[in-house]
Design an enzyme around this catalytic site. Sequence first.
Site, PDB file in Angstrom:
ATOM      1  CB  SER A 157      10.771 -31.264  97.231  1.00  0.00           C
ATOM      2  OG  SER A 157      11.479 -31.997  98.201  1.00  0.00           O
ATOM      3  CE1 TYR A 173       7.705 -29.158 101.365  1.00  0.00           C
ATOM      4  CE2 TYR A 173       8.974 -31.107 100.794  1.00  0.00           C
ATOM      5  CZ  TYR A 173       8.818 -29.732 100.791  1.00  0.00           C
ATOM      6  OH  TYR A 173       9.778 -28.934 100.196  1.00  0.00           O
TER       7      TYR A 173
HETATM    8  N1  NAP Z   1      14.715 -24.932 101.623  1.00  0.00           N
HETATM    9  C1  NAP Z   1      14.864 -26.114 101.065  1.00  0.00           C
HETATM   10  O1  NAP Z   1      15.838 -26.847 101.357  1.00  0.00           O
HETATM   11  C2  NAP Z   1      13.879 -26.606 100.037  1.00  0.00           C
HETATM   12  C3  NAP Z   1      14.146 -27.828  99.393  1.00  0.00           C
HETATM   13  C4  NAP Z   1      13.235 -28.292  98.440  1.00  0.00           C
HETATM   14  C5  NAP Z   1      12.103 -27.555  98.148  1.00  0.00           C
HETATM   15  N2  NAP Z   1      11.868 -26.359  98.792  1.00  0.00           N
HETATM   16  C6  NAP Z   1      10.651 -25.612  98.417  1.00  0.00           C
HETATM   17  O2  NAP Z   1      11.010 -24.278  98.150  1.00  0.00           O
HETATM   18  C7  NAP Z   1       9.890 -23.421  98.411  1.00  0.00           C
HETATM   19  C8  NAP Z   1      10.312 -22.279  99.316  1.00  0.00           C
HETATM   20  O3  NAP Z   1      10.697 -22.834 100.543  1.00  0.00           O
HETATM   21  P1  NAP Z   1      11.671 -22.116 101.601  1.00  0.00           P
HETATM   22  O4  NAP Z   1      12.679 -23.109 101.970  1.00  0.00           O
HETATM   23  O5  NAP Z   1      12.065 -20.778 101.074  1.00  0.00           O
HETATM   24  O6  NAP Z   1      10.666 -21.987 102.828  1.00  0.00           O
HETATM   25  P2  NAP Z   1      10.322 -20.754 103.806  1.00  0.00           P
HETATM   26  O7  NAP Z   1      11.537 -19.971 104.115  1.00  0.00           O
HETATM   27  O8  NAP Z   1       9.541 -21.384 104.900  1.00  0.00           O
HETATM   28  O9  NAP Z   1       9.381 -19.842 102.904  1.00  0.00           O
HETATM   29  C9  NAP Z   1       8.111 -20.292 102.527  1.00  0.00           C
HETATM   30  C10 NAP Z   1       7.316 -19.118 102.017  1.00  0.00           C
HETATM   31  O10 NAP Z   1       5.980 -19.585 101.730  1.00  0.00           O
HETATM   32  C11 NAP Z   1       5.069 -18.686 102.348  1.00  0.00           C
HETATM   33  N3  NAP Z   1       3.801 -19.337 102.725  1.00  0.00           N
HETATM   34  C12 NAP Z   1       3.639 -20.406 103.525  1.00  0.00           C
HETATM   35  N4  NAP Z   1       2.338 -20.631 103.714  1.00  0.00           N
HETATM   36  C13 NAP Z   1       1.667 -19.688 103.010  1.00  0.00           C
HETATM   37  C14 NAP Z   1       0.300 -19.384 102.828  1.00  0.00           C
HETATM   38  N5  NAP Z   1      -0.682 -20.078 103.439  1.00  0.00           N
HETATM   39  N6  NAP Z   1      -0.044 -18.343 102.034  1.00  0.00           N
HETATM   40  C15 NAP Z   1       0.920 -17.602 101.448  1.00  0.00           C
HETATM   41  N7  NAP Z   1       2.222 -17.825 101.596  1.00  0.00           N
HETATM   42  C16 NAP Z   1       2.596 -18.857 102.383  1.00  0.00           C
HETATM   43  C17 NAP Z   1       5.792 -18.210 103.591  1.00  0.00           C
HETATM   44  O11 NAP Z   1       5.157 -17.041 104.073  1.00  0.00           O
HETATM   45  P3  NAP Z   1       5.448 -16.485 105.553  1.00  0.00           P
HETATM   46  O12 NAP Z   1       6.793 -15.851 105.461  1.00  0.00           O
HETATM   47  O13 NAP Z   1       4.355 -15.534 105.764  1.00  0.00           O
HETATM   48  O14 NAP Z   1       5.435 -17.668 106.466  1.00  0.00           O
HETATM   49  C18 NAP Z   1       7.182 -18.006 103.059  1.00  0.00           C
HETATM   50  O15 NAP Z   1       7.311 -16.740 102.437  1.00  0.00           O
HETATM   51  C19 NAP Z   1       8.814 -24.311  99.021  1.00  0.00           C
HETATM   52  O16 NAP Z   1       7.888 -24.673  98.015  1.00  0.00           O
HETATM   53  C20 NAP Z   1       9.597 -25.519  99.485  1.00  0.00           C
HETATM   54  O17 NAP Z   1       8.784 -26.670  99.527  1.00  0.00           O
HETATM   55  C21 NAP Z   1      12.728 -25.882  99.730  1.00  0.00           C
END
Ligand code: NAP
Length: 258
Positions: A153, A166
């Site tokens: 990130s 985070y």
């Molecule tokens: N979106 C952004 O702007 C952004 C920017 C920078 C970095 N990121 C990174 O990108 C990655 C994906 O994020 P996202 O935006 O797609 O978030 P998201 O839509 O909240 O998806 C997160 C995923 O992680 C899973 N997860 C969370 N806790 C877990 C656990 N205890 N065990 C197993 N799975 C778990 C969730 O499962 P559930 O569906 O069951 O909750 C979900 O499938 C993350 O590492 C995030 O930090 C995102």
Amino acid sequence: MFNYQAPTSLLKDRVILVTGAGDGIGRAAAKCYASHGATVVLAGRTVKKLEQVYDEIEASGAPQPAIIPINLEGAAAHEYETLAATLEQEFGRLDGLLNNAGVLGQRTPIENYDPCIWNQVMQVNLNAQFYLTQALLPLLQQSDDGSIVFTSSGVGRKGRAFWGAYAVSKFALEGFAQVLADELEGLGTLRVNCINPGATRTSMRAFAYPAENPAALATPESIMPLYLYLMGPDAKGVTGHSIDAQGNGSPASLQGGQ
Ligand SMILES: NC(=O)c1ccc[n+]([C@@H]2O[C@H](COP(=O)([O-])OP(=O)(O)OC[C@H]3O[C@@H](n4cnc5c(N)ncnc54)[C@H](OP(=O)(O)O)[C@@H]3O)[C@@H](O)[C@H]2O)c1
């Protein structure tokens, strides 16, 4: 935007595990890898969501995926061993690991940060990725073109107020990827890199920025070129990098290691 264009057979015959495959970026990556020929192992905690992704992949005619339920917050060591043993038995190797699952935790000053939430974030965003990656290393080394990708990130490169555990977990992941890439350099073909997705339209982003207009953000599908590139044969020899999925990096500038 990273403009890599992948042939539809890019990942043919590859086995790729995606964590957090039920939602957001992980869901898009799982479907994208499958549509480029990979057998995708869908790992995550909410089985219903994983089943939906499974059904969509199956209906698309892509290779049949597999589901591995795992809660990265509470999984014990033996669960990672069982997961690795299952993959070994089923496939004999692993060609790609996308460490994508993550949680946001609190947005609050360090002074007020709840220690329980701190531990939870570090467990999911860092420790679990160490356990999983370590358990899967032998299988990844069985591949002749293995790739590990961690999800970083912007706040994992430059600290920002109120991003607490985070941000700290993402800094640590960047370090983890560098250490592992350096250890593996010269030992075979397994590569290790980080992706910074950049602001992307998911539930996590909406939770972090409730006042933002999601329509103004990149969709998970639109940032897939870099996710494809790092998993496929064109990234052979590319290791130890941290790359922006919405940046201007070019594959040519990434050749030749760290
Ligand atoms: N979106 C952004 O702007 C952004 C920017 C920078 C970095 N990121 C990174 O990108 C990655 C994906 O994020 P996202 O935006 O797609 O978030 P998201 O839509 O909240 O998806 C997160 C995923 O992680 C899973 N997860 C969370 N806790 C877990 C656990 N205890 N065990 C197993 N799975 C778990 C969730 O499962 P559930 O569906 O069951 O909750 C979900 O499938 C993350 O590492 C995030 O930090 C995102």
